[in-house]
Write a protein that holds these residues in place. Sequence first.
Motif, mmCIF file in Angstrom:
data_model
loop_
_atom_site.group_PDB
_atom_site.id
_atom_site.type_symbol
_atom_site.label_atom_id
_atom_site.label_comp_id
_atom_site.label_asym_id
_atom_site.label_seq_id
_atom_site.Cartn_x
_atom_site.Cartn_y
_atom_site.Cartn_z
ATOM 1 N N MET A 1 76.316 -33.981 12.129
ATOM 2 C CA MET A 1 75.158 -34.875 12.245
ATOM 3 C C MET A 1 75.520 -36.048 13.144
ATOM 4 O O MET A 1 76.643 -36.529 13.126
ATOM 5 C CB MET A 1 74.761 -35.419 10.872
ATOM 6 C CG MET A 1 73.992 -34.452 10.029
ATOM 7 S SD MET A 1 73.153 -35.190 8.617
ATOM 8 C CE MET A 1 74.507 -35.590 7.556
ATOM 9 N N ASP A 2 74.533 -36.518 13.862
ATOM 10 C CA ASP A 2 74.756 -37.690 14.702
ATOM 11 C C ASP A 2 74.543 -38.963 13.885
ATOM 12 O O ASP A 2 74.090 -38.928 12.742
ATOM 13 C CB ASP A 2 73.861 -37.641 15.936
ATOM 14 C CG ASP A 2 72.382 -37.527 15.588
ATOM 15 O OD1 ASP A 2 72.082 -37.220 14.429
ATOM 16 O OD2 ASP A 2 71.545 -37.765 16.468
ATOM 17 N N ALA A 3 74.867 -40.087 14.462
ATOM 18 C CA ALA A 3 74.842 -41.368 13.744
ATOM 19 C C ALA A 3 73.451 -41.757 13.238
ATOM 20 O O ALA A 3 73.322 -42.194 12.081
ATOM 21 C CB ALA A 3 75.418 -42.466 14.628
ATOM 22 N N PRO A 4 72.387 -41.644 14.050
ATOM 23 C CA PRO A 4 71.064 -42.026 13.525
ATOM 24 C C PRO A 4 70.612 -41.166 12.340
ATOM 25 O O PRO A 4 70.021 -41.670 11.392
ATOM 26 C CB PRO A 4 70.125 -41.844 14.719
ATOM 27 C CG PRO A 4 70.998 -41.934 15.915
ATOM 28 C CD PRO A 4 72.316 -41.369 15.500
ATOM 29 N N THR A 6 72.574 -39.654 10.168
ATOM 30 C CA THR A 6 73.388 -40.065 9.028
ATOM 31 C C THR A 6 72.857 -41.360 8.425
ATOM 32 O O THR A 6 72.770 -41.506 7.205
ATOM 33 C CB THR A 6 74.853 -40.246 9.462
ATOM 34 O OG1 THR A 6 75.314 -39.041 10.045
ATOM 35 C CG2 THR A 6 75.728 -40.613 8.283
ATOM 36 N N LEU A 7 72.477 -42.292 9.273
ATOM 37 C CA LEU A 7 71.936 -43.569 8.808
ATOM 38 C C LEU A 7 70.637 -43.372 8.030
ATOM 39 O O LEU A 7 70.434 -43.988 6.979
ATOM 40 C CB LEU A 7 71.722 -44.508 9.992
ATOM 41 C CG LEU A 7 71.240 -45.911 9.668
ATOM 42 C CD1 LEU A 7 72.275 -46.627 8.804
ATOM 43 C CD2 LEU A 7 70.979 -46.686 10.934
ATOM 44 N N VAL A 8 69.774 -42.500 8.522
ATOM 45 C CA VAL A 8 68.505 -42.225 7.841
ATOM 46 C C VAL A 8 68.762 -41.572 6.484
ATOM 47 O O VAL A 8 68.126 -41.926 5.482
ATOM 48 C CB VAL A 8 67.584 -41.345 8.724
ATOM 49 C CG1 VAL A 8 66.404 -40.819 7.934
ATOM 50 C CG2 VAL A 8 67.121 -42.119 9.934
ATOM 51 N N ALA A 12 67.795 -43.208 2.924
ATOM 52 C CA ALA A 12 66.910 -42.496 1.994
ATOM 53 C C ALA A 12 67.567 -42.338 0.629
ATOM 54 O O ALA A 12 66.908 -42.507 -0.415
ATOM 55 C CB ALA A 12 66.537 -41.132 2.565
ATOM 56 N N LEU A 13 68.856 -42.040 0.598
ATOM 57 C CA LEU A 13 69.566 -41.922 -0.678
ATOM 58 C C LEU A 13 69.639 -43.264 -1.404
ATOM 59 O O LEU A 13 69.475 -43.323 -2.627
ATOM 60 C CB LEU A 13 70.967 -41.359 -0.452
ATOM 61 C CG LEU A 13 71.032 -39.881 -0.051
ATOM 62 C CD1 LEU A 13 72.461 -39.491 0.296
ATOM 63 C CD2 LEU A 13 70.475 -39.003 -1.154
ATOM 64 N N ALA A 14 69.865 -44.338 -0.654
ATOM 65 C CA ALA A 14 69.906 -45.673 -1.268
ATOM 66 C C ALA A 14 68.541 -46.050 -1.832
ATOM 67 O O ALA A 14 68.443 -46.594 -2.936
ATOM 68 C CB ALA A 14 70.378 -46.707 -0.248
#
Length: 94
Positions: A1-4, A6-8, A12-14
């Motif tokens: 996975m790329d950085a964006p 992973t950030l999304v 979403a998990l948070a």
Amino acid sequence: MDAPTTLVVVAALAAAALFAVAAAVLVRLVRARRGLRRAGLPTGPRWVFWGAVLYFVLPTDVLPDPVYLDDIGVLLLALRSLRRTPGDTAHLPD
């Protein structure tokens, strides 16, 4: 996975975890009020309870809904006001 991506996913998990905590506190608030009413004890002002529930449910918040920290704070304050014992005079002047 790329950085964006992973950030999304992390965001979403948070958000899901914070929502779960807020929902658990809401359930605790409702159960506390119900238990106090069954025992015949005062539950404090009704507007505190219903205001906290409405603040949690309504989409208009101080912070955007993916950040449930303000909802959790409002629910915890309402729970604290319900848990105050009837003979608690610490908040009254001498």
